[in-house]
Design a protein around this motif. Structure first.
Motif, PDB file in Angstrom:
ATOM      1  N   TRP A  14       0.988  -1.350  -0.037  1.00  0.00           N
ATOM      2  CA  TRP A  14       0.104   0.013   0.070  1.00  0.00           C
ATOM      3  C   TRP A  14       0.934   1.099   0.020  1.00  0.00           C
ATOM      4  O   TRP A  14       2.043   1.362   0.529  1.00  0.00           O
ATOM      5  CB  TRP A  14      -0.973  -0.047   1.188  1.00  0.00           C
ATOM      6  CG  TRP A  14      -0.447  -0.163   2.432  1.00  0.00           C
ATOM      7  CD1 TRP A  14       0.416   0.907   3.399  1.00  0.00           C
ATOM      8  CD2 TRP A  14       0.090  -1.176   3.172  1.00  0.00           C
ATOM      9  NE1 TRP A  14       0.786   0.347   4.409  1.00  0.00           N
ATOM     10  CE2 TRP A  14       0.732  -0.767   4.581  1.00  0.00           C
ATOM     11  CE3 TRP A  14      -0.408  -2.785   2.976  1.00  0.00           C
ATOM     12  CZ2 TRP A  14       1.053  -1.930   5.364  1.00  0.00           C
ATOM     13  CZ3 TRP A  14       0.048  -3.480   3.958  1.00  0.00           C
ATOM     14  CH2 TRP A  14       0.704  -3.316   5.186  1.00  0.00           C
ATOM     15  N   PHE A  42       1.494  -3.397   9.285  1.00  0.00           N
ATOM     16  CA  PHE A  42       0.036  -3.442   9.028  1.00  0.00           C
ATOM     17  C   PHE A  42      -0.453  -2.100   9.165  1.00  0.00           C
ATOM     18  O   PHE A  42       0.211  -1.172   9.640  1.00  0.00           O
ATOM     19  CB  PHE A  42      -0.694  -4.255   9.665  1.00  0.00           C
ATOM     20  CG  PHE A  42      -0.456  -4.067  11.396  1.00  0.00           C
ATOM     21  CD1 PHE A  42      -1.609  -3.430  11.819  1.00  0.00           C
ATOM     22  CD2 PHE A  42       0.306  -4.476  12.032  1.00  0.00           C
ATOM     23  CE1 PHE A  42      -1.595  -3.078  13.245  1.00  0.00           C
ATOM     24  CE2 PHE A  42       0.435  -4.230  13.498  1.00  0.00           C
ATOM     25  CZ  PHE A  42      -0.721  -3.413  14.119  1.00  0.00           C
ATOM     26  N   ASP A  75     -10.794  -0.010   6.418  1.00  0.00           N
ATOM     27  CA  ASP A  75      -9.840  -0.585   5.658  1.00  0.00           C
ATOM     28  C   ASP A  75      -8.788  -1.281   6.555  1.00  0.00           C
ATOM     29  O   ASP A  75      -8.217  -0.640   7.546  1.00  0.00           O
ATOM     30  CB  ASP A  75      -8.976   0.301   4.560  1.00  0.00           C
ATOM     31  CG  ASP A  75     -10.038   0.516   3.492  1.00  0.00           C
ATOM     32  OD1 ASP A  75     -10.279  -0.139   2.470  1.00  0.00           O
ATOM     33  OD2 ASP A  75     -10.336   1.627   3.495  1.00  0.00           O
ATOM     34  N   ALA A 108      -4.993  -3.976   6.355  1.00  0.00           N
ATOM     35  CA  ALA A 108      -3.872  -5.168   5.512  1.00  0.00           C
ATOM     36  C   ALA A 108      -2.741  -5.442   6.212  1.00  0.00           C
ATOM     37  O   ALA A 108      -2.337  -4.206   7.006  1.00  0.00           O
ATOM     38  CB  ALA A 108      -3.882  -4.632   4.197  1.00  0.00           C
ATOM     39  N   GLU A 109      -2.349  -6.424   6.086  1.00  0.00           N
ATOM     40  CA  GLU A 109      -0.832  -6.758   6.655  1.00  0.00           C
ATOM     41  C   GLU A 109       0.018  -7.148   5.619  1.00  0.00           C
ATOM     42  O   GLU A 109      -0.235  -8.017   4.604  1.00  0.00           O
ATOM     43  CB  GLU A 109      -1.083  -7.709   7.978  1.00  0.00           C
ATOM     44  CG  GLU A 109       0.308  -8.437   8.427  1.00  0.00           C
ATOM     45  CD  GLU A 109       0.095  -9.337   9.656  1.00  0.00           C
ATOM     46  OE1 GLU A 109       0.824  -9.444  10.496  1.00  0.00           O
ATOM     47  OE2 GLU A 109      -0.878 -10.090   9.512  1.00  0.00           O
ATOM     48  N   HIS A 110       1.199  -7.206   5.907  1.00  0.00           N
ATOM     49  CA  HIS A 110       2.539  -7.598   4.781  1.00  0.00           C
ATOM     50  C   HIS A 110       3.427  -8.158   5.666  1.00  0.00           C
ATOM     51  O   HIS A 110       3.951  -7.309   6.553  1.00  0.00           O
ATOM     52  CB  HIS A 110       2.844  -6.420   4.108  1.00  0.00           C
ATOM     53  CG  HIS A 110       3.870  -6.520   3.220  1.00  0.00           C
ATOM     54  ND1 HIS A 110       5.352  -6.339   3.425  1.00  0.00           N
ATOM     55  CD2 HIS A 110       3.975  -7.469   1.922  1.00  0.00           C
ATOM     56  CE1 HIS A 110       6.078  -6.926   2.251  1.00  0.00           C
ATOM     57  NE2 HIS A 110       4.950  -7.465   1.364  1.00  0.00           N
TER      58      HIS A 110
END
Length: 227
Positions: A8, A220, A161, A163-165
């Protein structure tokens, strides 16, 4: 050292929120470096906080020419609710937070209904390999997206929203790893010195055949709205 990038665009997410914000807080601004990249998008009423004393004056010097006040404040990692935020109820319609501890209940107090909160965090168990190589590594397992989502929702936010990476830090060799650890001493045991840990470091050098050395990197992010 090189590191994998999260998928992101945090600066882009910030700019999207800033387009409709009038009263903004940047939590944990550091020396103000990241906030300075957004100055063209910031409203006149922008405030920043910083909790590490050596950084406070650095941030004030950097941000004062842009009319941004820097308030000394940081939520203690071990008890984020222990220190109230020095702002009035409903003071902000957008709070930005990059790698800074926060109290969800205090956020709910200082963000006006309908206001937004955008944060990126470092996973509390990243670089866990250091525990094996050095015999100790301070971790905060509660710093994870599921826990943060739950805490925010319980405090009156709706998560829009998230998200995790999971990626990697890659170091050329042990010397590069040591150069990095000098910048993040909280990642090492309290008694860490090169001489004291020479046997472990030499073993790591042999184990990796001189390098490269990889550590797990975790990030995240969440976007939430105050109900």
């Amino acid at each position: 050292m090189s590191e994998s990038a999260e998928p992101w665009d945090l600066a882009g997410e910030y700019r999207r929120e800033l387009a409709t914000a009038s009263h903004v807080l940047d939590m944990g601004t550091g020396g103000g470096e990241f906030l300075l990249t957004l100055t063209g998008d910031l409203p006149a009423d922008t405030v920043a906080t910083e909790g590490w004393p050596p950084n406070v004056e650095v941030a004030r010097r950097a941000l004062a020419p842009h009319g941004i006040e820097v308030v000394e404040y940081g939520a203690p990692d071990e008890d984020v609710d222990a220190l109230p935020m020095p702002f009035s109820d409903g003071r902000f319609d957008l709070v930005l937070n990059r790698h800074e501890s926060f109290s969800p209940t205090e956020l709910a107090r200082v963000i006006a209904p309908g206001g937004r909160f955008v944060t990126q965090q470092v996973g509390g168990d990243e670089a866990h390999e250091l525990a094996y190589w050095l015999g100790e590594h301070h971790e905060m397992p509660h710093v994870n997206p599921a826990r943060f989502r739950s805490d925010l929702e319980e405090s009156g936010f709706m998560v829009l929203d998230a998200a995790e990476h999971v990626g990697a830090y890659t170091f050329r060799d042990v010397a590069a790893l040591l150069a990095y650890l000098r910048l993040v001493p909280w990642e090492t045991p309290d008694d860490f010195t090169v001489d004291r840990y020479a046997d472990r470091l030499l073993a790591l050098h042999h184990q990796t055949e001189g390098g490269p050395i990889r550590l797990t990197r975790k990030r995240f992010w969440l976007r939430a709205q105050r109900r």
